[in-house]
Scaffold this active site. Structure first.
Site: not given
Ligand code: IPE
Ligand code: MG
Length: 227
Positions: A2, A6-7, A15, A47, A50-51, A170, A176
């Site tokens: 995760d 944000r990175w 993103r 997940s 995530n869809w 995590r 969580r």
């Molecule tokens: C994790 O990074 C990658 C996936 C869920 C595919 P995020 O995309 O969830 O990054 P944040 O949580 O927005 O920083």
């Molecule tokens: Mg995330």
């Protein structure tokens, strides 16, 4: 895994840039686990929830998955790693599904480590499927209600060939579980780190394992019983 988004945001980037850089951490982690002698590594890559992300981001992640599978096949073969996938794989785009099956086939005889990708994975969906399959078997007199125990449920999960989770890591500071292996982590040690996934290195993995080694796993027993 995760914190990719944000990175990227911290760097003033889109993103997708975070997701691309996250693949470097995947490679480092896979190689480090193989080096240390970890037998089973499961990466939560995408997940069922995530869809719901914007289509552009979902498309980017799926493309990245195909290109990473193509790129990393030699890493898997060189390190004797067997690839596996858990989740609702039929919901993946055809291209992803095909590439995934190819790599699974090419690495199926490998024995040093199992690498499992959780893709379109949701633990609640996995459990619901198991309940449906088991109840159908009961209805058709294939098994009796009385014979349903933990091993029966285990045998109906995507993770049927895997042991319970020992350590769950995590990244990104969120504390969580987010619908990941809910049944399988019953006695897992949980480790949360503020490090964002693209910054996660072999050293961070090593820190997590050292912390894990300090924990006393009692599985409900007393400390005296364990020692
Ligand atoms: C994790 O990074 C990658 C996936 C869920 C595919 P995020 O995309 O969830 O990054 P944040 O949580 O927005 O920083
Ligand atoms: Mg995330």
């Amino acid at each position: 895994m995760d914190g990719n988004g944000r990175w990227a945001k911290q760097k003033g980037m889109v993103r997708a840039f975070g997701h691309e850089n996250g693949t470097k951490s995947v490679r480092q982690t896979v190689e480090a686990c193989a080096e240390i002698g970890i037998k089973h590594l499961t990466l939560y890559a995408f997940s069922t929830e995530n869809w719901k992300r914007p289509k552009l981001e979902v498309d980017t992640l799926m493309k990245l998955l195909v290109s990473s599978l193509k790129k990393e096949i030699n890493t898997l073969l060189d390190n004797n790693i067997k690839l596996n996938a858990i989740g609702n794989l039929s919901s993946l785009p055809k291209k992803v599904y095909k590439e995934l099956q190819e790599v699974i086939e090419l690495t199926k005889e490998n024995t040093h480590m199992d690498l499992t990708l959780a893709l379109s994975y949701g633990s609640r969906e996995e459990l619901l499927n198991a309940v449906k399959e088991i109840s159908t078997k009961v209805k058709n007199n294939i098994i009796s209600t009385e014979s349903i125990d933990e091993s029966v449920l285990n045998a109906h999960l995507y993770t049927q060939s895997l042991p319970d989770v020992d350590l769950l890591i995590r990244t990104s500071g969120e504390q969580r579980i987010s619908n990941f292996l809910l049944w399988q982590i019953a006695y897992a040690e949980l480790y949360f780190t503020p490090v964002l996934w693209p910054d996660f290195t072999k050293q961070h993995l090593s820190d997590a394992i050292i912390e894990y080694q300090k924990r006393e796993r009692r599985f409900g027993k007393t400390s005296e019983q364990i020692s």
